[in-house]
Design a protein around this motif. Structure first.
Motif, PDB file in Angstrom:
ATOM      1  N   VAL A 116     -12.068   1.327 -10.016  1.00 17.36           N
ATOM      2  CA  VAL A 116     -12.851   0.785 -11.107  1.00 17.36           C
ATOM      3  C   VAL A 116     -14.071   2.002 -11.031  1.00 17.36           C
ATOM      4  N   TRP A 117     -14.545   2.074 -10.018  1.00 20.62           N
ATOM      5  CA  TRP A 117     -15.874   3.071  -9.812  1.00 20.62           C
ATOM      6  C   TRP A 117     -15.427   4.421 -10.443  1.00 20.62           C
ATOM      7  N   LEU A 118     -14.380   4.989 -10.016  1.00 22.32           N
ATOM      8  CA  LEU A 118     -13.707   6.248 -10.385  1.00 22.32           C
ATOM      9  C   LEU A 118     -13.281   6.429 -12.089  1.00 22.32           C
ATOM     10  N   GLU A 119     -12.948   4.962 -12.665  1.00 18.50           N
ATOM     11  CA  GLU A 119     -12.873   4.864 -14.002  1.00 18.50           C
ATOM     12  C   GLU A 119     -14.144   5.146 -14.604  1.00 18.50           C
ATOM     13  N   LEU A 120     -15.088   4.169 -14.192  1.00 20.32           N
ATOM     14  CA  LEU A 120     -16.406   4.345 -14.886  1.00 20.32           C
ATOM     15  C   LEU A 120     -17.373   5.639 -14.681  1.00 20.32           C
ATOM     16  N   ALA A 121     -17.104   6.479 -13.670  1.00 19.35           N
ATOM     17  CA  ALA A 121     -17.642   7.573 -13.334  1.00 19.35           C
ATOM     18  C   ALA A 121     -16.952   8.924 -13.994  1.00 19.35           C
ATOM     19  N   PHE A 122     -15.786   8.793 -13.979  1.00 15.26           N
ATOM     20  CA  PHE A 122     -14.951  10.024 -14.322  1.00 15.26           C
ATOM     21  C   PHE A 122     -14.234   9.817 -15.702  1.00 15.26           C
ATOM     22  N   LEU A 123     -13.103   8.654 -15.539  1.00 13.53           N
ATOM     23  CA  LEU A 123     -12.415   8.589 -16.692  1.00 13.53           C
ATOM     24  C   LEU A 123     -12.868   7.972 -17.884  1.00 13.53           C
TER      25      LEU A 123
ATOM     26  N   PHE B  76      -4.934   5.483 -26.525  1.00 11.36           N
ATOM     27  CA  PHE B  76      -5.324   5.224 -25.034  1.00 11.36           C
ATOM     28  C   PHE B  76      -6.768   5.486 -24.779  1.00 11.36           C
ATOM     29  N   SER B  77      -7.296   6.392 -25.264  1.00  7.24           N
ATOM     30  CA  SER B  77      -8.415   6.746 -24.991  1.00  7.24           C
ATOM     31  C   SER B  77      -9.785   5.887 -25.734  1.00  7.24           C
ATOM     32  N   LEU B  78      -9.280   5.137 -26.749  1.00  7.81           N
ATOM     33  CA  LEU B  78     -10.128   4.381 -27.264  1.00  7.81           C
ATOM     34  C   LEU B  78     -10.245   2.958 -26.462  1.00  7.81           C
ATOM     35  N   THR B  79      -9.193   2.541 -25.837  1.00  4.32           N
ATOM     36  CA  THR B  79      -8.877   1.354 -25.073  1.00  4.32           C
ATOM     37  C   THR B  79      -9.834   1.532 -23.885  1.00  4.32           C
ATOM     38  N   VAL B  80      -9.550   2.758 -23.352  1.00  2.00           N
ATOM     39  CA  VAL B  80     -10.322   3.099 -21.803  1.00  2.00           C
ATOM     40  C   VAL B  80     -12.048   3.073 -22.256  1.00  2.00           C
ATOM     41  N   ALA B  81     -12.304   3.698 -23.343  1.00  2.00           N
ATOM     42  CA  ALA B  81     -13.730   3.573 -24.081  1.00  2.00           C
ATOM     43  C   ALA B  81     -14.403   2.404 -24.034  1.00  2.00           C
ATOM     44  N   VAL B  82     -13.654   1.545 -24.379  1.00  2.00           N
ATOM     45  CA  VAL B  82     -14.219   0.085 -24.724  1.00  2.00           C
ATOM     46  C   VAL B  82     -14.006  -0.914 -23.386  1.00  2.00           C
TER      47      VAL B  82
ATOM     48  N   ILE C 209     -15.105  -4.759 -19.719  1.00  2.00           N
ATOM     49  CA  ILE C 209     -14.314  -5.603 -18.944  1.00  2.00           C
ATOM     50  C   ILE C 209     -14.059  -5.147 -17.407  1.00  2.00           C
ATOM     51  N   ASP C 210     -13.734  -3.920 -17.199  1.00  2.00           N
ATOM     52  CA  ASP C 210     -13.493  -3.296 -16.035  1.00  2.00           C
ATOM     53  C   ASP C 210     -14.727  -3.353 -15.008  1.00  2.00           C
ATOM     54  N   ALA C 211     -15.780  -3.000 -15.638  1.00  2.00           N
ATOM     55  CA  ALA C 211     -17.146  -2.962 -14.809  1.00  2.00           C
ATOM     56  C   ALA C 211     -17.555  -4.181 -14.177  1.00  2.00           C
ATOM     57  N   GLN C 212     -17.041  -5.359 -14.794  1.00  2.00           N
ATOM     58  CA  GLN C 212     -17.184  -6.595 -14.157  1.00  2.00           C
ATOM     59  C   GLN C 212     -16.780  -6.925 -12.668  1.00  2.00           C
ATOM     60  N   SER C 213     -15.736  -5.861 -12.352  1.00  2.00           N
ATOM     61  CA  SER C 213     -15.231  -6.056 -11.071  1.00  2.00           C
ATOM     62  C   SER C 213     -16.131  -5.685  -9.900  1.00  2.00           C
ATOM     63  N   VAL C 214     -17.215  -4.499 -10.346  1.00  2.00           N
ATOM     64  CA  VAL C 214     -17.902  -3.609  -9.618  1.00  2.00           C
ATOM     65  C   VAL C 214     -19.470  -4.031  -9.656  1.00  2.00           C
TER      66      VAL C 214
END
Length: 166
Positions: free
Chosen positions: A68-75, A15-21, A26-31
């Protein structure tokens, strides 16, 4: 109990590896502006949205951009720390696992609520999101059921290495 701990650790690492990559690529492209990403990554995101019918990634609504911003800045940094902590067997990994799991489960609740409430849920789309909710629950349980003594969970130092307070 050792078998279940090993399975939980492997799940949290995956799970952590998936989020880290995925978060920064991918997700950052939304913002973030599209020109910051190489064409193959932009194509990969478009293909995914089309192939899985992920209308949230195709045209991200405001709430998803906020997540997504929460994911990038925190998660994302938390996932990197959890990945390191579990692999290096640090005691504090139970705490980061718990925090990452709670954050992810909160986000997945909003996302799954939207998908199911909109009646746009397809089995293929749910196959992409439900595992993250399951991973989050496992990360929470790993954090709560860690065999680390509660008094030293925040420290990686042994009792003799800590300074005594007067």
């Amino acid at each position: 109990m050792g078998f279940f701990s090993a399975v939980a650790d492997a799940t949290v690492v995956l799970f952590s590896l998936t989020v880290a990559v995925a978060a920064p690529l991918i997700d950052a492209q939304s913002v973030l502006p599209r020109h910051l990403f190489p064409a193959p990554l932009v194509s990969l995101k478009r293909w995914y949205a089309r192939e899985f019918g992920d209308y949230l990634m195709a045209r991200p609504p405001g709430f998803l951009r906020g997540l997504v911003w929460l994911e990038l800045a925190f998660l994302w940094p938390l996932a990197v720390a959890t990945l390191y902590g579990v692999l290096a067997r640090r005691r504090w990994a139970a705490t980061t696992s718990l925090i990452a799991g709670v954050s992810t489960l909160t986000s997945m609740s909003a996302i799954l609520g939207e998908i199911l409430g909109s009646k746009k849920a397809t089995p293929k789309l749910l196959q992409m999101y439900v595992p993250f909710a399951v991973f989050a629950v496992i990360a929470i349980l790993r954090g709560l059921c860690s065999s680390t003594p509660r008094g030293t969970a925040g420290s990686s130092l042994g009792p003799s290495a800590r300074k005594k307070r007067a």
